[in-house]
Design a protein around this motif. Structure first.
Motif, short mmCIF file in Angstrom:
data_model
loop_
_atom_site.label_atom_id
_atom_site.label_comp_id
_atom_site.label_asym_id
_atom_site.label_seq_id
_atom_site.Cartn_x
_atom_site.Cartn_y
_atom_site.Cartn_z
N ASP A 247 0.81 -1.21 0.00
CA ASP A 247 0.00 0.00 0.00
C ASP A 247 0.85 1.27 0.00
OD1 ASP A 247 -2.32 1.55 0.04
OD2 ASP A 247 -2.44 1.54 2.24
N PRO A 248 1.72 1.42 -0.99
CA PRO A 248 2.58 2.61 -0.99
C PRO A 248 1.84 3.87 -1.44
CG PRO A 248 2.95 1.35 -2.99
CD PRO A 248 1.97 0.55 -2.15
N VAL A 249 2.33 5.01 -0.99
CA VAL A 249 1.91 6.30 -1.54
C VAL A 249 2.84 6.59 -2.72
CG1 VAL A 249 1.71 8.78 -1.14
CG2 VAL A 249 1.05 7.17 0.66
N LEU A 250 2.30 6.57 -3.92
CA LEU A 250 3.12 6.81 -5.10
C LEU A 250 3.24 8.31 -5.35
CD1 LEU A 250 1.95 4.06 -7.62
CD2 LEU A 250 3.86 4.01 -6.00
N SER A 251 4.48 8.76 -5.55
CA SER A 251 4.76 10.17 -5.79
C SER A 251 5.68 10.29 -6.99
CB SER A 251 5.40 10.79 -4.55
OG SER A 251 5.66 12.16 -4.75
N TYR A 252 5.75 11.46 -7.55
CA TYR A 252 6.61 11.69 -8.70
C TYR A 252 7.04 13.15 -8.67
CZ TYR A 252 8.05 11.70 -13.66
OH TYR A 252 8.76 11.81 -14.83
N ALA A 253 8.36 13.40 -8.78
CA ALA A 253 8.90 14.75 -8.70
C ALA A 253 9.21 15.26 -10.10
CB ALA A 253 10.15 14.76 -7.83
N SER A 254 8.39 16.15 -10.60
CA SER A 254 8.58 16.68 -11.96
C SER A 254 7.67 17.88 -12.17
CB SER A 254 8.24 15.60 -12.99
OG SER A 254 8.15 16.16 -14.29
N SER A 255 8.11 18.77 -13.03
CA SER A 255 7.23 19.89 -13.39
C SER A 255 5.99 19.42 -14.13
CB SER A 255 7.98 20.90 -14.25
OG SER A 255 7.17 22.03 -14.52
N TRP A 256 6.08 18.23 -14.75
CA TRP A 256 4.90 17.70 -15.44
C TRP A 256 3.75 17.44 -14.47
CZ3 TRP A 256 4.82 18.90 -20.14
CH2 TRP A 256 5.94 18.83 -20.95
N MET A 257 4.05 17.37 -13.18
CA MET A 257 2.99 17.18 -12.19
C MET A 257 2.12 18.43 -12.04
SD MET A 257 3.08 14.02 -11.20
CE MET A 257 3.30 13.80 -12.99
N THR A 258 2.53 19.52 -12.71
CA THR A 258 1.65 20.68 -12.82
C THR A 258 0.37 20.30 -13.55
OG1 THR A 258 3.56 22.16 -12.89
CG2 THR A 258 1.48 23.05 -13.71
N VAL A 259 0.49 19.39 -14.51
CA VAL A 259 -0.65 18.92 -15.29
C VAL A 259 -1.28 17.74 -14.55
CG1 VAL A 259 -1.41 18.11 -17.56
CG2 VAL A 259 0.58 19.64 -17.37
N ARG A 260 -2.34 17.99 -13.83
CA ARG A 260 -2.92 16.97 -12.95
C ARG A 260 -3.38 15.73 -13.71
NH1 ARG A 260 -0.46 18.27 -8.46
NH2 ARG A 260 -0.92 20.41 -7.78
N ALA A 261 -3.76 15.91 -14.99
CA ALA A 261 -4.18 14.75 -15.79
C ALA A 261 -3.02 13.77 -15.93
CB ALA A 261 -4.68 15.20 -17.16
N ARG A 262 -1.80 14.27 -16.03
CA ARG A 262 -0.64 13.37 -16.12
C ARG A 262 -0.46 12.60 -14.84
NH1 ARG A 262 4.35 14.63 -19.92
NH2 ARG A 262 3.33 15.77 -21.60
N ALA A 263 -0.66 13.27 -13.72
CA ALA A 263 -0.53 12.58 -12.43
C ALA A 263 -1.56 11.47 -12.31
CB ALA A 263 -0.69 13.59 -11.29
N ARG A 264 -2.78 11.75 -12.71
CA ARG A 264 -3.83 10.73 -12.63
C ARG A 264 -3.53 9.56 -13.56
NH1 ARG A 264 -7.09 15.44 -12.50
NH2 ARG A 264 -7.56 15.22 -14.73
N GLN A 265 -3.05 9.86 -14.76
CA GLN A 265 -2.74 8.80 -15.71
C GLN A 265 -1.66 7.86 -15.19
OE1 GLN A 265 -1.69 11.03 -19.19
NE2 GLN A 265 -3.81 11.60 -19.68
N ARG A 266 -0.75 8.39 -14.43
CA ARG A 266 0.35 7.59 -13.89
C ARG A 266 0.02 6.97 -12.54
NH1 ARG A 266 5.42 8.70 -16.42
NH2 ARG A 266 6.38 7.70 -14.62
N GLY A 267 -1.17 7.24 -12.01
CA GLY A 267 -1.54 6.71 -10.72
C GLY A 267 -0.78 7.36 -9.58
N VAL A 268 -0.38 8.60 -9.77
CA VAL A 268 0.40 9.31 -8.75
C VAL A 268 -0.55 9.92 -7.72
CG1 VAL A 268 1.95 11.26 -8.33
CG2 VAL A 268 2.29 9.79 -10.33
N GLU A 269 -0.38 9.52 -6.48
CA GLU A 269 -1.22 10.02 -5.39
C GLU A 269 -0.70 11.34 -4.84
OE1 GLU A 269 -2.89 8.44 -1.03
OE2 GLU A 269 -1.86 7.07 -2.41
N LEU A 270 0.62 11.50 -4.84
CA LEU A 270 1.24 12.71 -4.29
C LEU A 270 2.15 13.34 -5.35
CD1 LEU A 270 1.75 14.55 -1.80
CD2 LEU A 270 3.65 13.02 -1.21
N PRO A 271 1.60 14.18 -6.23
CA PRO A 271 2.44 14.84 -7.25
C PRO A 271 3.28 15.94 -6.60
CG PRO A 271 0.16 15.58 -7.43
CD PRO A 271 0.17 14.51 -6.38
#
Length: 329
Positions: A247-271
């Protein structure tokens, strides 16, 4: 001599005719000047390479000691053919540089490579370099990209760890620059415990430590022990490796996380919006500050920056170099 006769785009990359060299070439060439160690800019197989000491050492780590037939550390002014070149810090990753090309009779041309003006604890800060022609990337060359304070993003990460103490936090960050920056930011925000790293990050983390950058206690993600913060390359999230964590909290560090649709597509919980590139305000303010006669754009969101330059009365043109990634995902 006109700027377009000194440096111009080719299928192999940006070429300097009076110096007979390429800058960040896309294929192996006889003589290459390299701005930094990311794989889309620093490729193996060149006959000779001129770069900063740290970039040369990073290339040796990634490609082996025989990655080139000859190498030279860029120090001070270096004469090559009919031009003089100088390397200045770019603030992007460890060893990254802007390259100033000055011909005997012609304009000062600055090739910025990838650069960032936000203070970065794991590399030297960007320096302004007066120039007549400014060659810039436009990775995030749209007004939507406005990067928040990186320390605020690190504080969000630690707040999530406090809110979900039983869930490991997995942060996707590429191996050179971003991983070390996230670690340093987490330390500055108050995280004192061990941080686990994927095996693909170890050698470059070790190199940063060898260069005097304190990353604190790092342990292997294969045996994380009490570590609740784990860093890995983003590609690991699509592999069976990630299934070892419950049950990890998936995160991703990138300016692309400004685009919330990208975060959702990648299953990122904490952009986490943490970037090693300039955002729109920094990009436009850099051009305003340097006040070049011309702006050339290598890649990225060219149209937005071209329009801004037009409205600002600055001559600009796209180079449309193919082969450079925007911020790697």
């Amino acid at each position: 001599m006109q700027a377009q006769d000194i440096i111009y785009p080719t299928d192999a990359g940006l070429y300097c005719a009076p110096g007979d060299f390429f800058i960040d070439p896309l294929v192996p060439v006889a003589r290459a000047l390299i701005t930094h160690g990311h794989a889309d800019h620093a490729r193996a197989g060149h006959g000779a390479v001129l770069a900063t000491r740290q970039t040369l050492e990073i290339m040796a780590i990634r490609y082996g000691e025989d990655f080139t037939a000859a190498r030279q550390v860029a120090e001070g002014k270096v004469r090559i053919g009919g031009v003089t070149v100088e390397f200045y810090p770019a603030g992007h990753v460890l060893g990254s540089a802007q390259i100033l090309v000055t011909p005997d009779n012609g304009p000062r041309i600055l090739v910025s490579g990838d650069y960032c003006r936000t203070p970065n604890p794991v590399c030297a800060p960007w320096e302004p370099v007066p120039c007549d022609v400014f060659i810039t990337e436009a990775t995030f060359g749209l007004p939507v990209f406005r990067h928040p304070d990186p320390m605020g993003e690190a504080s969000r990460l630690l707040a999530s760890m406090a809110e979900f103490p039983d869930r490991p936090h997995l942060v996707g960050a590429y191996a050179l620059g971003k991983a070390q920056r996230v670690i340093a930011l987490a330390r500055a925000a108050g995280h004192t415990g061990p941080i686990a790293i994927h095996g693909a990050l170890k050698r470059l983390c070790d190199y940063h430590i060898e260069q005097g950058i304190d990353l604190g206690e790092l342990v292997s993600a294969s045996d994380p022990g009490d570590a609740r913060l784990i860093l890995a390359p983003p590609s690991a999230f699509a592999s069976p490796w990630v299934q070892r964590f419950r049950d990890p909290v998936l995160s991703y560090a990138s300016s692309w996380m400004t685009v919330r649709a990208r975060a959702r597509q990648r299953g990122v919980e904490l952009p986490l919006v943490i970037s090693d590139h300039v955002d729109w305000p920094q990009l436009t303010s850099t051009i305003t500050e340097l006040a070049p006669q011309e702006v050339w754009i290598t890649h990225g969101a060219e149209d937005g920056l071209l329009r801004w330059c037009e409205l600002a009365g600055i001559a600009a043109r796209p180079l449309r170099l193919v082969g450079y990634e925007d911020e790697p995902e």
